[in-house]
Design an enzyme around this catalytic site. Structure first.
Site, short mmCIF file in Angstrom:
data_model
loop_
_atom_site.label_atom_id
_atom_site.label_comp_id
_atom_site.label_asym_id
_atom_site.label_seq_id
_atom_site.Cartn_x
_atom_site.Cartn_y
_atom_site.Cartn_z
N ARG A 89 48.86 -38.40 16.79
CA ARG A 89 49.58 -39.05 15.67
C ARG A 89 48.96 -38.65 14.34
NH1 ARG A 89 46.54 -44.90 15.84
NH2 ARG A 89 44.83 -44.02 16.99
N GLY A 122 53.56 -41.26 17.77
CA GLY A 122 52.99 -40.48 16.66
C GLY A 122 52.87 -41.27 15.37
N ARG A 172 43.56 -39.25 5.48
CA ARG A 172 42.13 -39.30 5.76
C ARG A 172 41.47 -38.01 5.30
NH1 ARG A 172 40.31 -40.93 11.77
NH2 ARG A 172 41.23 -38.96 12.44
N ARG A 179 34.95 -32.83 17.00
CA ARG A 179 34.38 -33.93 17.77
C ARG A 179 33.64 -33.37 18.97
NH1 ARG A 179 39.00 -37.54 16.92
NH2 ARG A 179 40.21 -36.48 15.34
N ASP A 244 35.65 -38.42 22.02
CA ASP A 244 36.64 -37.86 21.08
C ASP A 244 36.58 -38.58 19.73
OD1 ASP A 244 37.70 -39.99 22.82
OD2 ASP A 244 39.46 -39.88 21.55
N ASN A 245 35.83 -39.66 19.66
CA ASN A 245 35.67 -40.37 18.39
C ASN A 245 34.25 -40.21 17.85
OD1 ASN A 245 38.30 -41.26 18.59
ND2 ASN A 245 37.74 -43.19 19.59
P1 AMP Z 1 42.17 -43.26 19.70
O1 AMP Z 1 41.89 -44.25 20.77
O2 AMP Z 1 42.79 -43.87 18.49
O3 AMP Z 1 40.98 -42.43 19.38
O4 AMP Z 1 43.28 -42.27 20.28
C1 AMP Z 1 43.16 -41.67 21.55
C2 AMP Z 1 44.25 -40.65 21.76
O5 AMP Z 1 45.54 -41.27 21.77
C3 AMP Z 1 44.31 -39.57 20.71
O6 AMP Z 1 44.65 -38.36 21.34
C4 AMP Z 1 45.43 -40.04 19.81
O7 AMP Z 1 46.01 -38.99 19.10
C5 AMP Z 1 46.39 -40.66 20.81
N1 AMP Z 1 47.25 -41.67 20.18
C6 AMP Z 1 46.90 -42.90 19.76
N2 AMP Z 1 47.95 -43.56 19.23
C7 AMP Z 1 49.02 -42.74 19.33
C8 AMP Z 1 50.41 -42.83 18.96
N3 AMP Z 1 50.90 -43.93 18.37
N4 AMP Z 1 51.20 -41.78 19.23
C9 AMP Z 1 50.71 -40.68 19.82
N5 AMP Z 1 49.43 -40.52 20.18
C10 AMP Z 1 48.58 -41.52 19.95
MG MG Z 2 40.41 -41.02 18.21
#
Ligand code: AMP
Ligand code: MG
Length: 470
Positions: A89, A122, A172, A179, A244-245
């Protein structure tokens, strides 16, 4: 109608396997809710009107020089490996070399689907966008390395998260979005040439003095050790320290279910999905070490195939616990006015934290009160506190100006969870005044003068949990 920035895109020049080229998906009615003027000017961003900004930062038009793409990465989420994540996203518009010569990514988050979206839409809703805006800028003002927030744009479209919510896009800015998970994806796939290219790229971009992959590992471990100690010194709980974070630059990234503690408790957890407390306050050091072990593992194919190289990488990762402990001690000692802490000073700090935990004392206000006349008011165990204070005062006799040291280490204000929730609710109703008030106060966290915002939540104001930023 556009904006310009001095784009100079290096990631887009890497081979195709690193990313997918994709444009942001336009939105119905972009409206600028928040804009960081000083950051924009340091980036050399130029624009005619706020409407132009909203249009471009909402994803409806590309700024000149942008080369939009979604980055590929993988990562361990709550300890299990997910082989393909990537920007689901978020879309990187490109990089700018800022006025101080630093290369910065400009990324839209919530800007529509990408090849890595899997089942997701997204998009982002207003709540997490403003949470990240406020908390990342507060971290910056606290002097803690972090990604920055350039803008928040309302999309004029709803997103569905059990219920319909107003959509938004965050812009951002980061020193990069590399990462641990970016390294993992190539290591796990056995794409060693890409791993080599990525490592070279990361060294050139972030650690030009680092000597090869081992040097990179050492440099990243150093930064992570400092970062974790700095989080803890302000009571910050990241909440989702997945690989990944975890940014290679050493910046705090991905403000999902993060929060600052009010009442001190070593095992505090806010994230509603962290049921085991994997990412609890006091687990953060060991998780950072675990994350660095994953980076070391990913870099292994590039290291010399020898016992000595393996032993060195292992030693670098293992040494982190002590590094974090030392950085922690330095930062917490400063919070009680001590500049060069000895091992014995650790006991003095621990004794205070035990008192705070037993009393449910407010972390931020108790430390800040130490340099005032009424610290005892923070504690219900007054006798216990008075006894600690005796020992502490005796120790401070050896310090030059403990008050100045404490006032530089103990913020008056942190972004309290109940204020963030209140700000989000107001913004959803169209009122940005609480957001602006919070941003004003948080800009000068060591001297802020908005007592209502310094106050811990009352029983019925407490917001005990936070939700993921999706
Ligand atoms: P996060 O937990 O926020 O670090 O996200 C983990 C993964 O989920 C990453 O690959 C993000 O891009 C994906 N992701 C989170 N929210 C969405 C969304 N609303 N649409 C598509 N991908 C998402
Ligand atoms: Mg993330």
């Amino acid at each position: 109608m556009t904006i310009t920035a001095p784009f100079d895109n290096s990631y887009a020049a890497l081979p195709e396997g690193f990313f997918s080229r994709i444009n942001p998906t336009p939105v119905a009615n972009p409206r600028l809710l928040a804009f960081n003027e000083s950051l924009a000017s340091s980036l050399g961003l130029e624009f005619a009107t706020k409407d132009d900004l909203a249009f471009v930062l909402g994803g409806n038009e590309l700024p000149v020089g942008a080369d939009p793409l979604a980055q590929l990465y993988a990562g361990h989420q709550f300890g299990s490996y997910n082989p393909q994540l990537g920007d689901g996203r978020a879309i990187l518009l490109g990089e700018v070399v800022d006025r101080t010569g630093k290369r910065r990514d400009i990324q839209l988050k919530g800007s529509g689907r990408t090849p890595y979206s899997r089942g997701g839409d997204g998009r982002a809703w207003l709540g997490p966008v403003l949470r990240e805006y406020v908390v990342s800028e507060a971290m910056h003002a606290l002097g803690i390395p972090t990604t920055r927030a350039l803008a928040a744009v309302a999309t004029g479209e709803d997103v569905y998260r059990e219920t319909a919510l107003p959509g938004a896009v965050l812009t951002r800015v980061a020193s990069s979005h590399l990462r641990v998970g970016t390294f993992q994806v190539y290591a796990h796939r056995g794409e060693i040439e890409n791993l080599r290219l990525l490592t070279q790229y990361a060294i050139e971009r972030h650690y030009p003095d680092a000597d090869g992959p081992m040097g990179l590992l050492r440099a990243v471990c150093d930064r992570q050790a400092d970062l974790i100690a700095s989080w803890m010194s302000v009571g910050f709980i990241h909440g989702v320290m997945n690989t990944d974070n975890c940014a290679i630059s050493g910046e705090t990234i991905d403000y999902g279910p993060c929060a600052f503690m009010d009442a001190f408790h070593v095992n505090r957890v806010f994230s509603s999905i962290d049921r085991q407390g994997r990412y609890a306050f006091s687990n953060q050091p060991q998780i950072a070490v675990w994350n660095m072990a994953q980076l070391a593992t990913a870099l292994l194919p590039l290291l010399e195939n020898s016992d000595a190289a393996l032993a060195e990488a292992t030693q670098i990762v293992h040494a982190m616990s002590d590094q974090i402990e030392t950085a922690w001690r330095t930062r917490f000692a400063a919070k009680i006015g001590i500049t060069s802490p000895t091992k014995q000073d650790r006991a003095l700090i621990d004794d205070l934290l035990v008192l705070m935990q037993k009393d449910g004392a407010d972390f931020t206000n108790s430390f800040r009160a130490l340099s005032g006349d009424d610290a005892v008011a923070q504690f219900t165990d007054r006798v216990g506190f008075a006894a600690w204070r005796e020992k502490w005062r005796a120790r401070l006799a050896a310090e030059d100006d403990p008050e100045a040291v404490m006032n530089a280490a103990n913020p008056v204000i942190i972004p309290r969870n109940h204020r963030i929730e209140e700000m989000i609710q107001a913004a959803v109703a169209g009122d940005m005044a609480p957001f602006n008030r919070l941003m004003d106060a948080l800009a000068t966290p060591f001297t802020a003068t908005d007592p209502e915002l310094h106050r811990p939540p009352s029983q019925d104001e407490i917001v005990p949990a936070t939700f993921c930023g999706t």
